[in-house]
Each structure stands twice: as C-alpha cells, then as structure tokens.
Design an enzyme around this catalytic site. Structure first.
Site, PDB file in Angstrom:
ATOM      1  N   ARG A   1      -3.788  18.640  -6.965  1.00 30.86           N
ATOM      2  CA  ARG A   1      -4.231  19.702  -6.059  1.00 30.86           C
ATOM      3  C   ARG A   1      -5.032  20.771  -6.787  1.00 30.86           C
ATOM      4  O   ARG A   1      -5.908  21.431  -6.216  1.00 30.86           O
ATOM      5  CB  ARG A   1      -3.035  20.363  -5.367  1.00 30.86           C
ATOM      6  CG  ARG A   1      -2.131  21.139  -6.316  1.00 30.86           C
ATOM      7  CD  ARG A   1      -1.120  22.037  -5.620  1.00 30.86           C
ATOM      8  NE  ARG A   1      -0.293  22.718  -6.608  1.00 30.86           N
ATOM      9  CZ  ARG A   1      -0.591  23.877  -7.175  1.00 30.86           C
ATOM     10  NH1 ARG A   1      -1.706  24.513  -6.858  1.00 30.86           N
ATOM     11  NH2 ARG A   1       0.223  24.426  -8.067  1.00 30.86           N
TER      12      ARG A   1
ATOM     13  N   ASN B   1      -3.653  15.686 -18.464  1.00 27.16           N
ATOM     14  CA  ASN B   1      -3.336  14.876 -17.287  1.00 27.16           C
ATOM     15  C   ASN B   1      -3.948  13.486 -17.373  1.00 27.16           C
ATOM     16  O   ASN B   1      -3.311  12.491 -17.013  1.00 27.16           O
ATOM     17  CB  ASN B   1      -3.812  15.581 -16.011  1.00 27.16           C
ATOM     18  CG  ASN B   1      -3.270  16.984 -15.846  1.00 27.16           C
ATOM     19  OD1 ASN B   1      -4.003  17.901 -15.467  1.00 27.16           O
ATOM     20  ND2 ASN B   1      -1.997  17.186 -16.151  1.00 27.16           N
TER      21      ASN B   1
ATOM     22  N   TYR C   1     -11.499  28.434 -16.014  1.00 29.70           N
ATOM     23  CA  TYR C   1     -11.224  29.869 -16.103  1.00 29.70           C
ATOM     24  C   TYR C   1     -12.388  30.576 -16.791  1.00 29.70           C
ATOM     25  O   TYR C   1     -13.022  30.030 -17.701  1.00 29.70           O
ATOM     26  CB  TYR C   1      -9.919  30.124 -16.852  1.00 29.70           C
ATOM     27  CG  TYR C   1      -8.698  29.832 -16.018  1.00 29.70           C
ATOM     28  CD1 TYR C   1      -8.232  30.759 -15.087  1.00 29.70           C
ATOM     29  CD2 TYR C   1      -8.022  28.623 -16.134  1.00 29.70           C
ATOM     30  CE1 TYR C   1      -7.122  30.488 -14.296  1.00 29.70           C
ATOM     31  CE2 TYR C   1      -6.911  28.341 -15.349  1.00 29.70           C
ATOM     32  CZ  TYR C   1      -6.463  29.280 -14.433  1.00 29.70           C
ATOM     33  OH  TYR C   1      -5.370  29.008 -13.653  1.00 29.70           O
TER      34      TYR C   1
ATOM     35  N   ARG D   1       0.834  -1.205   0.000  1.00 24.80           N
ATOM     36  CA  ARG D   1       0.000   0.000   0.000  1.00 24.80           C
ATOM     37  C   ARG D   1       0.869   1.255   0.000  1.00 24.80           C
ATOM     38  O   ARG D   1       0.388   2.348   0.297  1.00 24.80           O
ATOM     39  CB  ARG D   1      -0.937  -0.023   1.213  1.00 24.80           C
ATOM     40  CG  ARG D   1      -1.952  -1.167   1.158  1.00 24.80           C
ATOM     41  CD  ARG D   1      -2.953  -1.093   2.305  1.00 24.80           C
ATOM     42  NE  ARG D   1      -2.334  -1.428   3.587  1.00 24.80           N
ATOM     43  CZ  ARG D   1      -2.284  -2.653   4.099  1.00 24.80           C
ATOM     44  NH1 ARG D   1      -2.795  -3.675   3.420  1.00 24.80           N
ATOM     45  NH2 ARG D   1      -1.740  -2.871   5.277  1.00 24.80           N
ATOM     46  N   ARG D   2       2.138   1.062  -0.355  1.00 22.63           N
ATOM     47  CA  ARG D   2       3.089   2.181  -0.367  1.00 22.63           C
ATOM     48  C   ARG D   2       3.628   2.450  -1.772  1.00 22.63           C
ATOM     49  O   ARG D   2       4.731   2.983  -1.922  1.00 22.63           O
ATOM     50  CB  ARG D   2       4.245   1.882   0.588  1.00 22.63           C
ATOM     51  CG  ARG D   2       3.788   1.618   2.016  1.00 22.63           C
ATOM     52  CD  ARG D   2       4.943   1.229   2.911  1.00 22.63           C
ATOM     53  NE  ARG D   2       4.483   0.909   4.264  1.00 22.63           N
ATOM     54  CZ  ARG D   2       5.286   0.526   5.257  1.00 22.63           C
ATOM     55  NH1 ARG D   2       6.591   0.404   5.043  1.00 22.63           N
ATOM     56  NH2 ARG D   2       4.789   0.260   6.454  1.00 22.63           N
TER      57      ARG D   2
ATOM     58  N   CYS E   1       1.017  20.696  -9.892  1.00 23.44           N
ATOM     59  CA  CYS E   1      -0.447  20.611  -9.849  1.00 23.44           C
ATOM     60  C   CYS E   1      -0.858  19.165  -9.626  1.00 23.44           C
ATOM     61  O   CYS E   1      -1.732  18.883  -8.821  1.00 23.44           O
ATOM     62  CB  CYS E   1      -1.055  21.135 -11.147  1.00 23.44           C
ATOM     63  SG  CYS E   1      -0.807  22.902 -11.387  1.00 23.44           S
TER      64      CYS E   1
ATOM     65  N   ASP F   1      -6.832  22.774 -14.154  1.00 28.09           N
ATOM     66  CA  ASP F   1      -7.418  23.615 -15.202  1.00 28.09           C
ATOM     67  C   ASP F   1      -8.237  22.675 -16.087  1.00 28.09           C
ATOM     68  O   ASP F   1      -7.689  21.935 -16.900  1.00 28.09           O
ATOM     69  CB  ASP F   1      -6.287  24.296 -15.975  1.00 28.09           C
ATOM     70  CG  ASP F   1      -6.747  25.079 -17.196  1.00 28.09           C
ATOM     71  OD1 ASP F   1      -7.915  24.956 -17.600  1.00 28.09           O
ATOM     72  OD2 ASP F   1      -5.912  25.808 -17.771  1.00 28.09           O
TER      73      ASP F   1
END
EC number: 2.1.1.45
Length: 318
Positions: free
Chosen positions: A220, A231, A263, A180-181, A200, A223
């Site tokens: 975090r 991404n 935006y 789990r690491r 980001c 856009d």
C-alpha cells in the site's frame, strides 16, 4: 541485455520526474506516484540491489522473524537487527512510565540537533538493553502490536479461532497449485489501530505455472529509497524458501506498489544511487537439508557473489 535492477532505478527516476508533492504522517514530505509495478525473474539472480549495499543479514533475519509469528523486537535485537527499533521506542517514550529526556519528534530532531542526538542515542541504547535483558519490559515495550508475523501465522477470527495463513498457503500450493486463492493478507482492519506501524506490504499471492512459483506483492505504501530494496529482497527470499519446500523452481517476483514515494530528505541519496552502474546480481543458496520453511535459520541462507557499490545512509521517517 537490460539489467533487472533497472526495474528499481526506473521507479526512482519516474517518481523524481513525475511525482506529486505530498505531506505525510511523519512531517517530512514526499514526492509520490500511485500505482507502479516492477517484475524480477528470480531464475536469473537474486535481486539484492547492487547500486548500494543492501544488508542481506537484516533482510533475512526480519523475514525469519515474520515467519516465526513473532511481533517482539527482542529476536531482532538478538540478531543485531535494529530496523524496527524506532517504532517500539516510540511507544516507550510516549508512555507514562518513561521519565527520561523529552523525546517528542525524535526522528526529525535527531537529524537536525547534534546535542539532542547524543541524548537520543543514549536513550535508545538503554531501551535496547532493557528489551534484551528485562522480560517484563520486553513484553510490554518490545511488542509492536499485531503486525506481520501475527497476521501471517495467527490471524484472529470473529469466532475466536486463529488461522495460520502462511502454513495454509504452503499446503495449498502443494495440493492445489492451480488455485487462484493462494493469498496471505497482513491487513486486518480490526487490528490496524493497535499496530505500531500498520502493514505497508499488505497482501501477497502465489502463482504456479510450468513447475515455477511466482509471487506478487501488493504494497500500500513504499519508501522507495530505504524500504523498497528490503521488500524486493525479502519477498524474493520468501518465494525461494516456499518453492524449495514445495519442490518447485522459482519464477517471478512481481512488486505492485500503491503510494510509491521518495522522502524529500532522500533526494540527494537517490541521485547518488542513480549515478551508479548496476553490477551482476548475487546467487542465493539454501541448505538442502532443511525441508520446511519454518526450520530455516540464518546459517542456512547464503548469498554468493555479492559485490555492490557502497551503502548510502539516509534518515528513517518514523
């Protein structure tokens, strides 16, 4: 059957309908929500959005750049990839060595002032030429600080050593797949102040079950119109590459976003995209002769059957 692209389109609708108006670092303004998750089954097609063209070449060259541990935009420029230019350019025009026309707030001004945009384009082309041709200039102004590649491949410890997080997590997937690491972090608080753009996409975790590799990204800040489509494709590609090396099939890409925002100068583009019907996702093919993720080059990655709607242009907030 519901098209997987609706995961993204529903995010757009949710933020447009329920988002909170917020000011932001760039001065542009956003509507945003906090905490949103999307899931993509990678075994059912590669999630390269089809309601607008997303340039796979740029996604792939940026990911390979990250994986090399590179933090200088020269590699990207050599592959005709300009997506990080503005952040490096900003450090140049704000330096004492810059003697050209005033470039303060170039992001907004280049959208609003045609005369200024001509000057901006000229200065950007000159900047790119210098990064490509002048080693000293490139080392000083092509460098973005300790961004993704540095944190993934050479995380600095308090003992003065470096950790290769990406290499280590691949070895852990092979040796202890139930761990789990299986985590890689790009958020190093000590380095954040010196970064051109603090990460980001901050942390990702792998999960192995039934011979399949899944990946969850915590982002975090996202856009939604310009960044999130990249991404999605980038971390899906990373999952495919690591699954390939580890002898696993691909499972899910789970995308968790903190501040998910649109935006205010992207509203029209988002509405245009939402009016389009998704088309079938393409297929990703990897060169089977390449065994290590660190040996892949652009020519080893192929997208087949990609038939998107046309691209939709929008300004970048810097």
């Amino acid at each position: 059957m519901k098209h997987a692209e609706n995961e993204y389109l529903n995010l757009c609708r949710h933020v447009m309908e329920h988002g909170t108006k917020k000011e932001d670092r760039t001065g542009t303004g956003t509507v945003s929500v906090f905490g949103y998750q999307m899931r993509f089954d990678l075994s059912k097609g590669f999630p390269l959005l089809t309601t607008k063209r997303v340039p796979f070449r740029l996604v792939a060259s940026e990911l390979l750049w990250f994986m090399k541990g590179d933090t200088n935009i020269r590699y990207l420029l050599q592959h005709n990839n300009n997506i990080w230019n503005e952040w490096a350019f900003k450090s140049w025009v704000e330096s004492d060595e810059y003697t050209g026309p005033d470039m303060i707030d170039f992001g907004l001004r280049s959208q609003q002032d045609e005369e200024f945009k001509v000057q901006y384009d000229e200065q950007m082309e000159l900047f790119k030429k210098n990064v490509l041709e002048d080693d000293e200039f490139s080392n000083k102004y092509g460098y973005l600080g300790d961004v993704y590649g540095k944190q993934w491949r050479a995380w600095k410890t308090t003992a003065g050593e470096t950790l290769d997080q990406l290499k280590d997590v691949i070895e852990m997937i092979k040796k202890t797949p139930d761990s789990r690491r299986l985590i890689v972090s790009a958020w190093n608080p000590e380095d954040v102040p010196s970064m051109a753009l603090p990460p980001c996409h901050t942390l990702f975790q792998f999960y192995v079950a039934d011979g399949k590799l899944s990946c969850q990204l915590y982002q975090r800040s996202g856009d939604i119109f310009l960044g999130i489509p990249f991404n999605i494709a980038s971390y899906s590609l990373l999952t495919h590459l690591i699954a390939h090396e580890c002898g696993l099939e691909v499972g899910e890409f789970v995308h968790t976003i903190g501040d998910a925002h649109i935006y205010t100068n992207h509203f029209e583009q988002v509405e245009k995209q939402l009016a389009r019907e998704p088309r079938p996702f393409p297929k990703l093919t990897l060169n089977p002769d390449v065994k290590s993720v660190f040996d892949f080059e652009m020519e080893d990655l192929t997208i087949e059957g990609y038939d998107p709607h046309p691209a939709i242009k929008a300004p970048v907030a810097v």
